[in-house]
Design an enzyme around this catalytic site. Sequence first.
Site, short mmCIF file in Angstrom:
data_model
loop_
_atom_site.label_atom_id
_atom_site.label_comp_id
_atom_site.label_asym_id
_atom_site.label_seq_id
_atom_site.Cartn_x
_atom_site.Cartn_y
_atom_site.Cartn_z
CG ASP A 1 -2.08 0.87 1.23
OD1 ASP A 1 -2.07 1.87 0.49
OD2 ASP A 1 -3.05 0.59 1.96
CG HIS B 1 -2.27 5.74 1.74
ND1 HIS B 1 -2.74 5.28 0.52
CD2 HIS B 1 -2.16 7.08 1.63
CE1 HIS B 1 -2.93 6.31 -0.30
NE2 HIS B 1 -2.57 7.41 0.35
CG HIS C 1 -10.11 4.70 3.03
ND1 HIS C 1 -9.88 4.81 1.68
CD2 HIS C 1 -9.84 5.94 3.53
CE1 HIS C 1 -9.48 6.03 1.38
NE2 HIS C 1 -9.47 6.73 2.49
CG ASP D 1 -4.91 0.52 -1.40
OD1 ASP D 1 -5.10 0.86 -2.59
OD2 ASP D 1 -5.35 1.17 -0.43
CG ASP E 1 -3.44 3.49 -2.63
OD1 ASP E 1 -2.52 2.85 -2.09
OD2 ASP E 1 -4.34 4.05 -1.97
CD GLU F 1 -9.38 2.17 -1.13
OE1 GLU F 1 -10.01 2.87 -1.95
OE2 GLU F 1 -9.50 2.29 0.11
#
Length: 298
Positions: free
Chosen positions: A121, A123, A138, A225, A227, A270
Amino acid sequence: MRKLKIIGMPMDLGQMRRGVDMGPSAIRYAGVYERLQNLVDEIIDEGDIPVGRPQVEVDPESNLRNLPLIAEKTELLAEKVDQAISSGSFPLVLGGDHSIAIGTLAGISKHYKNLGVIWYDAHGDLNTSETSPSGNIHGMPLAVSMGIGHELLVNVGNYAPKVKPEHIVLIGARALDDGEKELIKEKGIKVFTMHEIDLMGMAKVMEETIEYLKDKTDGVHLSLDLDGLDPNDAPGVGTPVIGGISYRESHLAMELLAESKLITSAEFVEVNPILDEKNKTATLAVALMGSLLGEKLV
């Protein structure tokens, strides 16, 4: 070879951009069943957990968005994942925003004494109501799964914590809030930021990740994820961050995890087809699932 159960979780309650609830449909449209059916002995698509179209609510005390709804819906996901593992299947969860991981991990962790988690991820998802700039859940599921956060979320599945900090590896981090950085230092969580990936190369990062987890865990969950990848490769995500992991690096990571035979469950989250280009991100997600489950180039 194993049995695989696909579970769709079309939930967008953990953030503010609509569209990620269509992620499971986009991934199915990209041919996930067809891509994976020859890699396992049996594949069953359980369909989607009903989420509905609830109104956005902000909890006045914690400032968390859709708090009771997310707790309720992630309980449903936890039950489905629990049933999949109890039946001897590998659960593959399709998101939905990353708050669904609260339910995924609640359903998985009860089956392991020392569950490991690879969090792939951009994040950290280690915020709490005190540290979150937005109140979007999230950005909190990893903290919640460590037992840190609102009790409604922490206690999904009626037990906590689901994972120990020393059994977590973050890969691809490049957008961490100050509170998350403090928690990472305080808990000693292992992190490979984009700096380490650039410096060491993905092969070395995965080698160290596997070495770090293999002897102290009895199962490893991959929470990926989209992203985490660079927006050039995965444009259809709600919170893109430039300078991410490449398409080929991600395939290599999945291939090395497949060879390690460590991964016992996975979720891909996501995917937002509204923000995508010709379903590019969902198609990429499906390709990565293939690599994770042992698909070979030759």
